[in-house]
Design a protein around this motif. Sequence first.
Motif, PDB file in Angstrom:
ATOM      1  N   LEU A   1     -43.075  67.828 -15.252  1.00  0.00           N
ATOM      2  CA  LEU A   1     -43.765  67.673 -15.914  1.00  0.00           C
ATOM      3  C   LEU A   1     -44.991  67.660 -15.837  1.00  0.00           C
ATOM      4  CD1 LEU A   1     -42.960  63.782 -15.797  1.00  0.00           C
ATOM      5  CD2 LEU A   1     -42.117  65.341 -17.224  1.00  0.00           C
ATOM      6  N   LYS A   2     -46.057  68.358 -14.939  1.00  0.00           N
ATOM      7  CA  LYS A   2     -47.352  69.525 -15.134  1.00  0.00           C
ATOM      8  C   LYS A   2     -48.028  69.653 -15.893  1.00  0.00           C
ATOM      9  CE  LYS A   2     -50.778  70.357 -11.234  1.00  0.00           C
ATOM     10  NZ  LYS A   2     -50.972  70.881 -10.022  1.00  0.00           N
ATOM     11  N   PRO A   3     -47.029  71.003 -16.411  1.00  0.00           N
ATOM     12  CA  PRO A   3     -47.492  71.649 -17.464  1.00  0.00           C
ATOM     13  C   PRO A   3     -47.692  70.306 -19.021  1.00  0.00           C
ATOM     14  CG  PRO A   3     -45.765  72.516 -16.406  1.00  0.00           C
ATOM     15  CD  PRO A   3     -46.051  71.639 -15.585  1.00  0.00           C
ATOM     16  N   ARG A   4     -47.173  69.454 -19.172  1.00  0.00           N
ATOM     17  CA  ARG A   4     -47.325  69.002 -19.952  1.00  0.00           C
ATOM     18  C   ARG A   4     -48.099  67.879 -19.773  1.00  0.00           C
ATOM     19  NH1 ARG A   4     -41.099  66.754 -20.578  1.00  0.00           N
ATOM     20  NH2 ARG A   4     -41.582  65.017 -22.908  1.00  0.00           N
ATOM     21  N   ALA A   5     -48.041  67.716 -19.111  1.00  0.00           N
ATOM     22  CA  ALA A   5     -49.698  66.127 -18.945  1.00  0.00           C
ATOM     23  C   ALA A   5     -50.807  67.033 -18.997  1.00  0.00           C
ATOM     24  CB  ALA A   5     -49.013  65.743 -17.352  1.00  0.00           C
ATOM     25  N   ARG A   6     -51.184  68.062 -18.301  1.00  0.00           N
ATOM     26  CA  ARG A   6     -52.137  69.152 -18.163  1.00  0.00           C
ATOM     27  C   ARG A   6     -52.032  69.687 -20.114  1.00  0.00           C
ATOM     28  NH1 ARG A   6     -53.379  72.357 -14.276  1.00  0.00           N
ATOM     29  NH2 ARG A   6     -51.482  72.791 -14.190  1.00  0.00           N
ATOM     30  N   HIS A   7     -50.746  69.507 -20.244  1.00  0.00           N
ATOM     31  CA  HIS A   7     -51.998  69.973 -21.919  1.00  0.00           C
ATOM     32  C   HIS A   7     -52.343  68.583 -23.246  1.00  0.00           C
ATOM     33  CE1 HIS A   7     -50.025  70.579 -26.156  1.00  0.00           C
ATOM     34  NE2 HIS A   7     -50.875  72.015 -26.577  1.00  0.00           N
ATOM     35  N   TRP A   8     -51.140  67.406 -22.985  1.00  0.00           N
ATOM     36  CA  TRP A   8     -51.984  66.802 -23.369  1.00  0.00           C
ATOM     37  C   TRP A   8     -53.220  66.361 -22.666  1.00  0.00           C
ATOM     38  CZ3 TRP A   8     -50.540  62.985 -26.845  1.00  0.00           C
ATOM     39  CH2 TRP A   8     -49.185  63.234 -27.438  1.00  0.00           C
ATOM     40  N   VAL A   9     -53.687  66.397 -21.390  1.00  0.00           N
ATOM     41  CA  VAL A   9     -54.807  65.806 -21.513  1.00  0.00           C
ATOM     42  C   VAL A   9     -55.949  66.845 -22.046  1.00  0.00           C
ATOM     43  CG1 VAL A   9     -56.213  66.177 -19.048  1.00  0.00           C
ATOM     44  CG2 VAL A   9     -53.956  64.838 -19.171  1.00  0.00           C
ATOM     45  N   GLU A  10     -55.546  68.237 -22.136  1.00  0.00           N
ATOM     46  CA  GLU A  10     -56.994  69.161 -22.454  1.00  0.00           C
ATOM     47  C   GLU A  10     -56.924  68.476 -23.895  1.00  0.00           C
ATOM     48  OE1 GLU A  10     -54.638  71.915 -21.128  1.00  0.00           O
ATOM     49  OE2 GLU A  10     -55.538  72.932 -18.993  1.00  0.00           O
ATOM     50  N   GLN A  11     -55.420  68.829 -24.417  1.00  0.00           N
ATOM     51  CA  GLN A  11     -55.785  67.938 -25.703  1.00  0.00           C
ATOM     52  C   GLN A  11     -56.983  66.679 -25.772  1.00  0.00           C
ATOM     53  OE1 GLN A  11     -54.253  70.997 -27.122  1.00  0.00           O
ATOM     54  NE2 GLN A  11     -53.776  68.963 -29.214  1.00  0.00           N
ATOM     55  N   GLN A  12     -56.840  66.256 -25.232  1.00  0.00           N
ATOM     56  CA  GLN A  12     -56.913  64.452 -25.176  1.00  0.00           C
ATOM     57  C   GLN A  12     -58.841  64.713 -25.080  1.00  0.00           C
ATOM     58  OE1 GLN A  12     -55.808  61.253 -25.265  1.00  0.00           O
ATOM     59  NE2 GLN A  12     -56.917  59.955 -23.338  1.00  0.00           N
ATOM     60  N   LEU A  13     -59.294  66.012 -24.683  1.00  0.00           N
ATOM     61  CA  LEU A  13     -60.431  66.361 -24.024  1.00  0.00           C
ATOM     62  C   LEU A  13     -61.225  66.813 -24.693  1.00  0.00           C
ATOM     63  CD1 LEU A  13     -60.621  67.997 -20.629  1.00  0.00           C
ATOM     64  CD2 LEU A  13     -62.421  66.803 -21.492  1.00  0.00           C
ATOM     65  N   GLU A  14     -59.945  67.444 -25.949  1.00  0.00           N
ATOM     66  CA  GLU A  14     -60.914  68.461 -26.964  1.00  0.00           C
ATOM     67  C   GLU A  14     -61.321  67.226 -28.044  1.00  0.00           C
ATOM     68  OE1 GLU A  14     -59.043  71.632 -28.369  1.00  0.00           O
ATOM     69  OE2 GLU A  14     -58.999  72.081 -26.028  1.00  0.00           O
ATOM     70  N   SER A  15     -59.647  66.384 -28.336  1.00  0.00           N
ATOM     71  CA  SER A  15     -60.119  65.588 -29.668  1.00  0.00           C
ATOM     72  C   SER A  15     -61.121  63.808 -29.231  1.00  0.00           C
ATOM     73  CB  SER A  15     -58.564  64.743 -29.578  1.00  0.00           C
ATOM     74  OG  SER A  15     -58.656  64.050 -29.072  1.00  0.00           O
ATOM     75  N   SER A  16     -61.725  64.308 -28.092  1.00  0.00           N
ATOM     76  CA  SER A  16     -62.422  62.966 -27.483  1.00  0.00           C
ATOM     77  C   SER A  16     -63.630  62.919 -28.013  1.00  0.00           C
ATOM     78  CB  SER A  16     -62.454  62.194 -26.726  1.00  0.00           C
ATOM     79  OG  SER A  16     -62.956  61.214 -25.745  1.00  0.00           O
ATOM     80  N   ALA A  17     -63.972  61.107 -28.521  1.00  0.00           N
ATOM     81  CA  ALA A  17     -65.348  61.449 -29.255  1.00  0.00           C
ATOM     82  C   ALA A  17     -66.642  61.446 -27.763  1.00  0.00           C
ATOM     83  CB  ALA A  17     -65.431  60.187 -29.950  1.00  0.00           C
ATOM     84  N   VAL A  18     -66.286  61.224 -26.945  1.00  0.00           N
ATOM     85  CA  VAL A  18     -66.848  61.522 -25.578  1.00  0.00           C
ATOM     86  C   VAL A  18     -67.016  62.715 -25.358  1.00  0.00           C
ATOM     87  CG1 VAL A  18     -67.267  59.911 -23.548  1.00  0.00           C
ATOM     88  CG2 VAL A  18     -65.944  59.118 -24.995  1.00  0.00           C
ATOM     89  N   THR A  19     -68.308  63.090 -24.294  1.00  0.00           N
ATOM     90  CA  THR A  19     -68.130  64.347 -23.681  1.00  0.00           C
ATOM     91  C   THR A  19     -68.123  64.103 -22.679  1.00  0.00           C
ATOM     92  OG1 THR A  19     -70.263  63.782 -23.148  1.00  0.00           O
ATOM     93  CG2 THR A  19     -70.858  64.387 -25.441  1.00  0.00           C
ATOM     94  N   ARG A  20     -67.841  65.270 -21.773  1.00  0.00           N
ATOM     95  CA  ARG A  20     -67.560  66.159 -20.292  1.00  0.00           C
ATOM     96  C   ARG A  20     -68.681  64.973 -19.478  1.00  0.00           C
ATOM     97  NH1 ARG A  20     -64.010  70.652 -19.900  1.00  0.00           N
ATOM     98  NH2 ARG A  20     -62.436  70.705 -21.851  1.00  0.00           N
TER      99      ARG A  20
ATOM    100  N   PRO B   1     -61.247  64.287 -18.385  1.00  0.00           N
ATOM    101  CA  PRO B   1     -60.784  63.253 -16.238  1.00  0.00           C
ATOM    102  C   PRO B   1     -61.134  64.298 -15.325  1.00  0.00           C
ATOM    103  CG  PRO B   1     -59.290  64.290 -18.605  1.00  0.00           C
ATOM    104  CD  PRO B   1     -60.164  64.378 -18.763  1.00  0.00           C
ATOM    105  N   CYS B   2     -61.728  65.179 -15.543  1.00  0.00           N
ATOM    106  CA  CYS B   2     -61.524  66.678 -14.984  1.00  0.00           C
ATOM    107  C   CYS B   2     -62.889  66.414 -13.507  1.00  0.00           C
ATOM    108  CB  CYS B   2     -61.926  68.038 -15.717  1.00  0.00           C
ATOM    109  SG  CYS B   2     -61.738  68.970 -14.157  1.00  0.00           S
ATOM    110  N   GLY B   3     -62.384  67.063 -12.657  1.00  0.00           N
ATOM    111  CA  GLY B   3     -63.594  67.038 -11.626  1.00  0.00           C
ATOM    112  C   GLY B   3     -63.576  68.595 -11.200  1.00  0.00           C
ATOM    113  N   GLY B   4     -63.193  69.109 -10.172  1.00  0.00           N
ATOM    114  CA  GLY B   4     -63.428  70.388 -10.559  1.00  0.00           C
ATOM    115  C   GLY B   4     -62.895  71.465 -11.226  1.00  0.00           C
ATOM    116  N   GLN B   5     -61.579  71.835 -10.951  1.00  0.00           N
ATOM    117  CA  GLN B   5     -61.559  73.317 -12.234  1.00  0.00           C
ATOM    118  C   GLN B   5     -60.011  72.414 -12.684  1.00  0.00           C
ATOM    119  OE1 GLN B   5     -61.190  73.874  -8.583  1.00  0.00           O
ATOM    120  NE2 GLN B   5     -60.448  75.750  -8.515  1.00  0.00           N
ATOM    121  N   ASP B   6     -59.525  71.245 -11.780  1.00  0.00           N
ATOM    122  CA  ASP B   6     -57.918  71.020 -12.064  1.00  0.00           C
ATOM    123  C   ASP B   6     -58.150  69.867 -12.982  1.00  0.00           C
ATOM    124  OD1 ASP B   6     -55.222  70.516 -12.604  1.00  0.00           O
ATOM    125  OD2 ASP B   6     -54.689  70.130 -10.426  1.00  0.00           O
ATOM    126  N   PRO B   7     -57.720  70.009 -14.620  1.00  0.00           N
ATOM    127  CA  PRO B   7     -57.670  68.721 -15.113  1.00  0.00           C
ATOM    128  C   PRO B   7     -56.615  67.266 -14.656  1.00  0.00           C
ATOM    129  CG  PRO B   7     -56.335  70.242 -16.149  1.00  0.00           C
ATOM    130  CD  PRO B   7     -57.844  70.908 -15.302  1.00  0.00           C
TER     131      PRO B   7
END
Lengths: 167, 167
Positions: free
Chosen positions: A127-146, B12-18
């Motif tokens: 499940l890890k790569p699938r979760a990572r993909h979702w979280v990265e998507q979330q990061l990009e589509s979010s109205a909130v900056t890192r 959601p990311c802290g270091g490099q691992d999201p």
Amino acid sequence: MSQPGTEGSSFPCGGQDPLALDGQLCFALYAASRAMTRAYQPMLRDLDLTYPQYLVLLVLWEWDAAAARGESPDSGVGALGRRLMLDSGTLTPLLKRMEQRGLVSRQRAPRDERVTLVAVTDSGRALKPRARHWVEQQLESSAVTREEVASLRGRLWQFLEKLGDSP
Amino acid sequence: MSQPGTEGSSFPCGGQDPLALDGQLCFALYAASRAMTRAYQPMLRDLDLTYPQYLVLLVLWEWDAAAARGESPDSGVGALGRRLMLDSGTLTPLLKRMEQRGLVSRQRAPRDERVTLVAVTDSGRALKPRARHWVEQQLESSAVTREEVASLRGRLWQFLEKLGDSP
DNA sequence: GCAATTTACATTGTGCACAATTAAATTGCC
DNA sequence: GGCAATTTAATTGTGCACAATGTAAATTGC
């Protein structure tokens, strides 16, 4: 949403009434936490996980990576609970459900039969790569900056530590 | 507590691992919200309330004061749910328990039989000064300043509005 | 004026949270 | 070595949260 904003005020207090709902930090935290969980629902539905189960996997994935590096992290239920600030009354049934689904393994430590060792299985690892993909998507589509996210997160941990000091 | 801090990082990311647990804003919110609820336990135990019941009373006390000023706020279960961002599946049983204890009244609106009007009773009203006292004490004994609290609260509502925009 | 739709709660079922208790294994102290 | 104190999970019981569904009252459309 129509909630109040940043107009300067006090601890739980907004205007002059210390019991005004919109002035309560506790309510802001409570509402924000549940809203955040709701925001994760598309991912959680896809992975067929609950939110706390996802958090458990975040820890188990870290332990798994540590083990792959040759480290031997304490991987008992107690260590998991300390990491997530949850007790066995919450974790035991949750882990049993995850074990039932084949996502994690649970077994007594040979060295200390009181300890139940928890680890991610291949299914859970998948499940890890699938979760990572979702979280990265979330990061990009979010109205909130890192930066905003990092700053808010930092302030929350800071606040948590002070809460721990107070009593 | 030993959680990470404010070192600049990302969503959601802290270091490099999201997927690092300590980098997740969602976890910081989740942990902070539960810690806050724990911090309220001394008061809640004294008032014999649960945390969501206390939030319901905050709203009902506001409605009560508004009614005393001659206003007629919408005091149905729906309005309560919109205010607290909770649905009837949560509120209905909670309100029934509070009614059982004599803290609130529930009755159908004569004008619209679909609506269940909720109001605080004298018993529920009697808890208000005790709650106010606890909250004022909390404010003074806290290691956190009023400004910090107000700022964090403001940022949380700001964040909540952006979460609502994103989907 | 009445069928179709919408609204407002209530109900049902699952899964957390957490307090309190229990039980088993280990450690410490003679 | 033997037993009390401690540690670690599991169990029990209550009360949220929330998705999904049900139900009845009110509103709308024609």
